[in-house]
Scaffold this motif. Structure first.
Motif, short mmCIF file in Angstrom:
data_model
loop_
_atom_site.label_atom_id
_atom_site.label_comp_id
_atom_site.label_asym_id
_atom_site.label_seq_id
_atom_site.Cartn_x
_atom_site.Cartn_y
_atom_site.Cartn_z
N ASP A 231 0.81 -1.22 0.00
CA ASP A 231 0.00 0.00 0.00
C ASP A 231 0.85 1.27 0.00
OD1 ASP A 231 -2.21 -1.52 0.03
OD2 ASP A 231 -2.76 -1.16 2.12
N TYR A 232 1.98 1.23 0.72
CA TYR A 232 2.75 2.48 0.81
C TYR A 232 3.41 2.84 -0.52
CZ TYR A 232 6.33 -0.97 2.09
OH TYR A 232 7.15 -2.06 2.13
N ARG A 234 1.73 2.41 -3.34
CA ARG A 234 0.59 3.09 -3.96
C ARG A 234 0.51 4.53 -3.45
NH1 ARG A 234 -5.17 0.86 -2.24
NH2 ARG A 234 -4.38 1.78 -0.32
N THR A 235 0.70 4.70 -2.14
CA THR A 235 0.68 6.06 -1.58
C THR A 235 1.76 6.92 -2.24
OG1 THR A 235 0.00 5.13 0.53
CG2 THR A 235 0.78 7.39 0.54
N ASN A 237 3.09 6.64 -5.08
CA ASN A 237 2.65 6.96 -6.44
C ASN A 237 1.60 8.06 -6.41
OD1 ASN A 237 3.87 5.58 -8.71
ND2 ASN A 237 3.28 3.70 -7.64
N ALA A 238 0.68 7.94 -5.46
CA ALA A 238 -0.41 8.91 -5.38
C ALA A 238 0.12 10.29 -5.00
CB ALA A 238 -1.47 8.45 -4.38
N LYS A 239 1.30 10.33 -4.39
CA LYS A 239 1.89 11.62 -4.03
C LYS A 239 2.59 12.26 -5.21
CE LYS A 239 4.35 10.46 -0.34
NZ LYS A 239 5.07 10.57 0.96
N GLY A 240 2.69 11.51 -6.30
CA GLY A 240 3.33 12.07 -7.49
C GLY A 240 4.85 12.05 -7.44
N LEU A 241 5.42 11.20 -6.58
CA LEU A 241 6.88 11.15 -6.48
C LEU A 241 7.50 10.62 -7.77
CD1 LEU A 241 7.46 9.68 -2.92
CD2 LEU A 241 7.21 12.05 -3.61
N ALA A 242 8.73 11.03 -7.99
CA ALA A 242 9.45 10.54 -9.17
C ALA A 242 9.72 9.05 -9.01
CB ALA A 242 10.76 11.29 -9.32
N ARG A 243 9.80 8.39 -10.15
CA ARG A 243 9.98 6.94 -10.17
C ARG A 243 11.19 6.47 -9.36
NH1 ARG A 243 7.01 2.77 -11.05
NH2 ARG A 243 8.10 0.99 -11.89
N LEU B 60 -3.89 5.40 -11.59
CA LEU B 60 -3.03 4.50 -10.82
C LEU B 60 -3.48 3.05 -10.96
CD1 LEU B 60 -2.40 6.49 -7.51
CD2 LEU B 60 -0.77 6.00 -9.34
N ARG B 89 2.20 12.84 -12.89
CA ARG B 89 2.95 12.93 -11.64
C ARG B 89 2.91 14.33 -11.06
NH1 ARG B 89 5.71 8.39 -10.34
NH2 ARG B 89 6.02 6.97 -12.08
N ARG B 92 -0.76 14.45 -9.46
CA ARG B 92 -0.94 13.61 -8.27
C ARG B 92 -0.21 14.22 -7.08
NH1 ARG B 92 1.41 8.77 -11.32
NH2 ARG B 92 -0.30 8.21 -12.70
N PHE B 100 -6.01 6.83 2.03
CA PHE B 100 -6.43 5.45 1.86
C PHE B 100 -7.00 4.86 3.14
CE2 PHE B 100 -3.10 6.34 -1.18
CZ PHE B 100 -3.69 5.92 -2.36
N THR B 105 -0.72 0.49 6.72
CA THR B 105 0.02 -0.05 5.58
C THR B 105 0.25 1.00 4.50
OG1 THR B 105 -2.04 -0.76 4.56
CG2 THR B 105 -0.92 -2.36 5.94
N SER B 106 -0.45 2.13 4.62
CA SER B 106 -0.31 3.13 3.56
C SER B 106 0.86 4.08 3.78
CB SER B 106 -1.58 3.96 3.44
OG SER B 106 -2.65 3.11 3.09
#
Ligand code: SF4
Lengths: 334, 332
Positions: A231-232, A234-235, A237-243, B60, B89, B92, B100, B105-106
């Motif tokens: 999940d973290y 996903r978080t 990614n949801a924050k828009g962090l660079a790859r 996503l 990006r 987001r 979430f 876990t998030s």
């Protein structure tokens, strides 16, 4: 934290005591009489008896062990049956060569292994993934001596680009300070020697590092694949962090924990592998020293070497555990 | 007074998952819009497509196997589905952010809250580290975490569940997003903590004016915070209306089922089990109305005719043949 380290160090005492008993009794079990090996085949029975008496080989085991432990605690590992040299001094002289080789092999294994594992996981099922994991499967199953001999044949005999033995070419000068040649050449700014030392390290380093590299790569890959589903991530990614932040900061730091365990274990096995590698590449380290000692039934040397290797092994384990704390803040050492 | 132009519009969204055993139509024709400062609830059981809708907006969806096969997601008039990954990006975590279900876990267990908070700020805002740290302290204060400056140095496991969700919210608000998508933000929390978190979200929305998409299986949550509601079933919206009129006058048989299973505020939360049967297999939806196998009011034609969404009252839409009939009756 400091308390924990002190406690762990104290816990080493019974472990090392156990090792000393093992080292001592192992040599009692191995066939071959040290008195005979010293005097040769032509010695008479009475000469043998006399020497055994002198060496205390006729005393009860417990007395022999007590004597052994007593001198070990004073840093005295006895003297070689063959050369009469002081074993502690000999081991300490050879230790830097072994540590340099194993560190080189391990750093190689860690850097390449982790990088390959991460890329393979991030690009799962890509050609890189397939290629590197097939390679890793190969790497795990390659016998060190075969790989070593093949490399010597190819790079030294056929192509003549890498030296097949030793740590330093005869015609290269190096002032030693620490006896870690790579370090010494940097400290003295001797780049000719640095290059020479490096080329000498390359083949034995690769031979020794291949198995841990392969194991680390596979472990990193599977651990990364697991973590990337969390999940973290996903978080992140949801924050828009660079790859690269997601892969290296968020994923790798978590995925590294099981890899660290593997690294600790492999380090121990590496010390065993060093015996083979040093023998093949005539590397003047502890491993080759032990190998020659075993061949010559020079049992005080073998005992001493086992002790030194055991101490290194438990220290590596200790360091691994401490690093765990650094990488996983959830662990508390109380 | 709320601004009347929607900040986010979702049109004909279809997100499917392609697996060996068939195509899962997780989201199959979702339409809604949301205005600044408004809270829209998306309600349904697990598997109804509500979370996939949210993930589709953020782009996503794990692909493969997932794919947004059709639709538009207009954010300030621009279609997010046409944006590159790089452009996404930038959106987001800055313009649209998300919280979430499980704050345990998030959050990344091996990074301090500070690190996780300021990396968002550094990614999107033109700030240096110490400015970002100050902003993080500000945010921690905003969401009501005491001793904010010291707490920043802690790791997620050193916070309680409720505090962790506050951290998540603080992180999501770091760059003043215009839309906050909250995916079951209170489900993993104790009842009293749930109420506090909802209250906090309400308060923050009043202060900051962002739109909230509240995804939940819990009509109690809807009653607490939402202005409008979309009820989803099997990937499709089945009822869409003002929250007030949903509670005063629910129309879809599925909504009736949900109503009967609202947990009382005093009792422990429970799953929505009052509706008999299980959600349908999305790979093989029945012909006709997807809800028919579980519907107490199913009629013969429900098994063959798939109802379309119909306006039954001013801003009250329902997907059910019961009302298509009345429509017809009215029109003749
Ligand atoms: S269309 Fe028929 S089966 Fe579907 S919800 Fe309405 S009454 Fe029930």
């Amino acid at each position: 934290m400091l308390k924990y380290i002190i406690r762990r160090l104290a816990m080493l005492i019974p472990v090392l005591l156990g090792v000393s008993i093992l080292a001592f009794s192992l040599m009692q079990l191995i066939p071959g009489d040290p008195a005979r090996s010293m005097l040769g085949e032509k010695a008479t029975e009475s000469q043998l008896m006399q020497l055994r008496e002198e060496m205390g080989l006729n005393d009860p085991y417990i007395v022999q062990y007590g004597r052994f432990l007593g001198s070990v605690l004073q840093g005295d590992l006895g003297e070689s049956i063959k050369s009469k040299e002081d074993i502690s001094v000999e081991l300490l002289n050879r230790l830097p060569a072994t540590i340099e080789l194993t560190m080189f092999a391990m750093i190689l294994a860690i850097v390449v292994g982790i990088l390959a594992g991460v890329i393979a996981a991030v690009k799962q099922y890509s050609w890189f993934d397939n290629l590197s994991m097939t390679g890793a499967l190969f790497g795990v199953s390659l016998p060190i001596f075969w790989l070593g001999l093949m490399m010597i044949w190819l790079f030294s005999v056929k192509l003549g680009i890498l030296p097949a033995s030793g740590r330093l070419s005869n015609d290269v000068e190096l002032n030693t300070i620490t006896n870690f040649y790579l370090l010494d050449s940097i400290l003295t700014g001797n780049w000719v020697a640095f290059k020479d030392v490096f080329t000498h390290l390359l083949m034995p380093g690769v031979a020794l590092g291949t198995i841990p590299m392969a194991i680390i790569a596979r472990m990193t890959r599977s651990s990364m694949l697991e973590v990337m589903k969390q999940d973290y991530i996903r978080t992140a990614n949801a924050k828009g962090l660079a790859r690269h932040l997601i892969v290296f900061r968020h994923a790798l730091k978590n995925a590294f924990l099981p890899v660290l365990t593997v690294i600790g274990l492999q380090f121990g096995l590496l010390l065993g592998g060093a015996v083979l590698t040093e023998t093949i590449f005539s590397w003047p380290g502890v491993g080759r020293y032990v190998y020659l000692a075993v061949l010559g039934r020079d049992y005080p040397v073998v005992q001493g070497a086992i002790l030194i290797i055991a101490i290194i092994f438990v220290l590596v384990n200790l360091i691994t555990d401490i690093l765990y704390k650094y990488f996983d803040p959830r662990i508390s050492y109380n | 007074m709320k601004d009347e132009t929607p900040i986010l519009q979702v049109k004909q969204l279809h997100t499917h998952f392609f697996s060996k055993s068939g195509v899962v139509k997780a989201v199959d024709g979702v339409n809604f819009d949301i205005k600044p400062g408004e809270t829209l609830g998306i309600v349904g059981e697990s598997g109804s497509g509500k979370s996939i809708t949210a993930m589709s907006i953020m782009r996503l969806i794990p692909s493969p196997p997932g794919k947004i096969v059709n639709g538009e997601v207009l954010f300030k008039g621009e279609d997010l589905l046409k944006k590159s990954e790089k452009q996404m990006r930038k959106i987001r975590g800055k313009e649209i952010s998300m919280i979430f279900q499980d704050p345990m876990t998030s959050l990344n267990p091996v990074l301090t809250v500070e690190k996780q908070m300021i990396e968002t700020i550094l990614t999107h805002e033109n700030m240096n580290k110490s400015q970002a740290r100050e902003r993080a302290v500000e945010l921690m204060d905003l969401v009501g975490i005491p001793e904010s400056r010291n707490r920043l140095k802690n790791y997620p496991h050193e916070f309680s569940g409720g505090m962790r969700q506050r951290v998540m919210i603080a992180m999501a608000l770091a760059c003043n997003p215009e839309v906050l998508i909250a995916d079951e933000p209170t489900t993993a929390l104790d009842v009293t903590i749930q109420a506090q978190i909802l209250e906090l979200l309400n308060k923050l929305q009043k202060e900051l004016g962002m739109a909230i998409v509240m995804i939940t299986h819990d009509l109690g949550v809807v009653a607490e915070v939402c202005d409008r509601v979309m009820v989803m079933y099997a990937g499709k919206p089945v009822e869409f209306t003002e929250a007030n009129s949903l509670f005063a006058n629910p129309k879809h048989p599925y909504t009736w089922g949900l109503m009967n299973s609202i947990p009382k505020i005093t009792s422990k939360k429970e799953k929505l089990e009052a509706i008999e049967g299980a959600p349908p297999d999305l790979r093989a939806l029945p012909q006709g109305c997807s809800f028919a196998p579980r519907c107490k009011h199913a009629m013969e034609q429900c098994l063959t005719i798939d109802p379309s969404i119909t306006k039954v009252e001013e801003s009250h839409h329902v997907r059910c043949l019961l009302y298509e009939e009345t429509e017809k009756v009215i029109s003749t």
